[in-house]
Design a protein around this motif. Structure first.
Motif, PDB file in Angstrom:
ATOM      1  N   LYS A   1       1.226  -1.371  -0.210  1.00  0.00           N
ATOM      2  CA  LYS A   1       0.049  -0.420  -0.218  1.00  0.00           C
ATOM      3  C   LYS A   1       1.191   1.025   0.038  1.00  0.00           C
ATOM      4  O   LYS A   1       0.751   2.138  -1.354  1.00  0.00           O
ATOM      5  CB  LYS A   1      -1.067  -0.160   1.542  1.00  0.00           C
TER       6      LYS A   1
ATOM      7  N   TYR B   1       2.437   1.909  -3.570  1.00  0.00           N
ATOM      8  CA  TYR B   1       1.452   2.297  -3.858  1.00  0.00           C
ATOM      9  C   TYR B   1       1.293   3.377  -3.954  1.00  0.00           C
ATOM     10  O   TYR B   1       1.300   4.596  -5.427  1.00  0.00           O
ATOM     11  CB  TYR B   1       0.505   1.189  -3.995  1.00  0.00           C
ATOM     12  N   LYS B   2       1.450   3.910  -2.987  1.00  0.00           N
ATOM     13  CA  LYS B   2       0.824   5.038  -2.815  1.00  0.00           C
ATOM     14  C   LYS B   2       2.234   6.446  -3.018  1.00  0.00           C
ATOM     15  O   LYS B   2       1.950   7.177  -3.585  1.00  0.00           O
ATOM     16  CB  LYS B   2       0.878   5.832  -1.036  1.00  0.00           C
TER      17      LYS B   2
ATOM     18  N   GLN C   1       4.471   5.627  -5.154  1.00  0.00           N
ATOM     19  CA  GLN C   1       4.476   5.704  -6.936  1.00  0.00           C
ATOM     20  C   GLN C   1       3.130   5.685  -7.692  1.00  0.00           C
ATOM     21  O   GLN C   1       3.881   6.615  -8.681  1.00  0.00           O
ATOM     22  CB  GLN C   1       4.610   3.781  -7.346  1.00  0.00           C
ATOM     23  N   LEU C   2       2.452   6.447  -6.624  1.00  0.00           N
ATOM     24  CA  LEU C   2       1.523   7.639  -7.276  1.00  0.00           C
ATOM     25  C   LEU C   2       1.872   8.134  -7.896  1.00  0.00           C
ATOM     26  O   LEU C   2       0.940   8.753  -8.677  1.00  0.00           O
ATOM     27  CB  LEU C   2       0.679   6.838  -6.838  1.00  0.00           C
TER      28      LEU C   2
ATOM     29  N   ILE D   1       3.064   0.425 -11.894  1.00  0.00           N
ATOM     30  CA  ILE D   1       1.047   0.937 -11.050  1.00  0.00           C
ATOM     31  C   ILE D   1       0.193   0.255 -11.253  1.00  0.00           C
ATOM     32  O   ILE D   1      -0.088  -0.186 -10.410  1.00  0.00           O
ATOM     33  CB  ILE D   1       1.198   2.661 -10.819  1.00  0.00           C
TER      34      ILE D   1
ATOM     35  N   GLU E   1      -1.246  -2.022  -8.442  1.00  0.00           N
ATOM     36  CA  GLU E   1      -1.949  -2.572  -7.969  1.00  0.00           C
ATOM     37  C   GLU E   1      -3.098  -3.678  -7.983  1.00  0.00           C
ATOM     38  O   GLU E   1      -3.714  -4.326  -7.285  1.00  0.00           O
ATOM     39  CB  GLU E   1      -3.440  -1.799  -9.420  1.00  0.00           C
TER      40      GLU E   1
ATOM     41  N   ARG F   1      -1.530  -5.398  -5.047  1.00  0.00           N
ATOM     42  CA  ARG F   1      -2.396  -4.479  -3.640  1.00  0.00           C
ATOM     43  C   ARG F   1      -3.905  -5.375  -3.911  1.00  0.00           C
ATOM     44  O   ARG F   1      -4.510  -5.828  -2.864  1.00  0.00           O
ATOM     45  CB  ARG F   1      -2.447  -3.597  -4.123  1.00  0.00           C
TER      46      ARG F   1
END
Lengths: 125, 183
Positions: B130, B133-134, B136-137, B150, B154, B157
């Motif tokens: 998580k 992900y945040k 890489q966003l 990403i 996803e 995740r």
């Protein structure tokens, strides 16, 4: 500037930007292979609006059901753009179905970096 | 003979719990139609909303990875530019869980990078994925990746178990790549 109205397609959301009212609505699903096709026109319209907002505020209403990872990246860019528009009062309403953990979590993720933008998580049933 | 052959083929799929399986040239239109049928099938079986979302999301990301990265493509102009990518997408259920498997050909030159990314993700816990992900966003996309990083995060995740993947060498230049996700 003119209003922006884009009808939903199978894999892209409905977009309504009422310039006079200062309200942008993005509604539905977004999973095109190329997210810039969906978000490019929205970014351009937002940039134009923010450049000439002249004290008018902006409200952005999201009613998204699902979006893919490249749309998530585009949304993040959009929030960064809004956060940097310090001269405009901006309110974001992130609407999600109360039983949809995924969309709630995305709303929480997006709101984390925002201080200038007011971000409301709105659960609907 | 014909019916016997294809019945055996279908039985093999059924025994593995496969609900849908597509093999061949994938397009965005096929992705939409298969995805729509998949959501309807799960909704009819009273699958909860969060599970439907997770399965659908993994299905979309895996299919779009095939569309973008399959090394087996045909391109041409039929009034507009058409690009079709060959691969496999399979969705099924086993032990009370859904699984999604994608398979496609990749080039030798891309294999180590992909393996590295997947090994990193497989070694991570839920919270780490998580956080990754945040992170890489907020990053600009890698050169030439068209959003792969990403997309894979996803997928990891949404997975209930660590992702499974494998590469089967075809020849000096190519591998068949498979990724399995359980939800």
């Amino acid at each position: 500037m003119e209003n922006l109205t884009i009808a939903a397609s199978e894999r892209s959301p409905e977009v309504n930007f009422d310039v006079a009212a200062g309200v942008l609505q993005i509604k539905g699903e977004s999973y095109p292979e190329d997210a810039s096709s969906v978000f490019g026109p929205i970014f351009t319209a937002l940039q134009d609006y923010l450049a000439q907002a002249d004290g008018n505020g902006l409200k952005v209403d999201f009613e998204l059901i699902y979006f893919n990872s490249s749309s998530a990246k585009a949304l993040m860019n959009m929030f960064q753009m809004l956060e940097n528009a310090k001269g405009t009062d901006i309110v974001v309403n992130w609407q999600f179905m109360a039983d949809d953990e995924t969309m709630k979590e995305f709303g929480e993720d997006f709101s984390e970096d925002l201080s200038h933008v007011t971000f409301n998580l709105v659960a609907v049933s | 003979m014909l019916a016997k052959q294809y019945r055996a083929f279908k039985s093999t799929l059924d025994e593995r719990g496969i609900v849908f399986s597509f093999s061949g040239y994938l397009s965005e239109g096929i992705l939409y139609s298969l995805g729509d049928a998949l959501r309807q099938k799960m909704a009819l079986e009273d699958t909860d909303v969060t599970t439907i979302k997770k399965v659908f999301s993994v299905f979309v990301e895996q299919s779009q990875n095939i569309i973008r990265y399959s090394a087996d493509k045909v391109q041409g102009n039929l009034g507009k530019t058409v690009e079709l990518s060959s691969g496999m997408v399979t969705i099924g259920s086993e032990n009370g869980r859904f699984f999604i498997v994608c398979g496609n050909i990749i080039l030798e030159d891309d294999m180590e990078k992909l393996r590295g990314r997947l090994e990193t993700l497989r070694g991570m816990g839920k919270d780490e994925i998580k956080a990754y992900y945040k992170e890489q966003l907020r990053e600009p996309p890698d050169e030439g990746s068209r959003g792969a990083t990403i997309g894979l995060i996803e997928i990891a995740r949404r997975a209930s178990d660590p992702i499974e993947f494998d590469f089967d060498r075809i020849d000096a230049d190519r591998h068949f790549f498979c990724l399995k996700v359980s939800i």
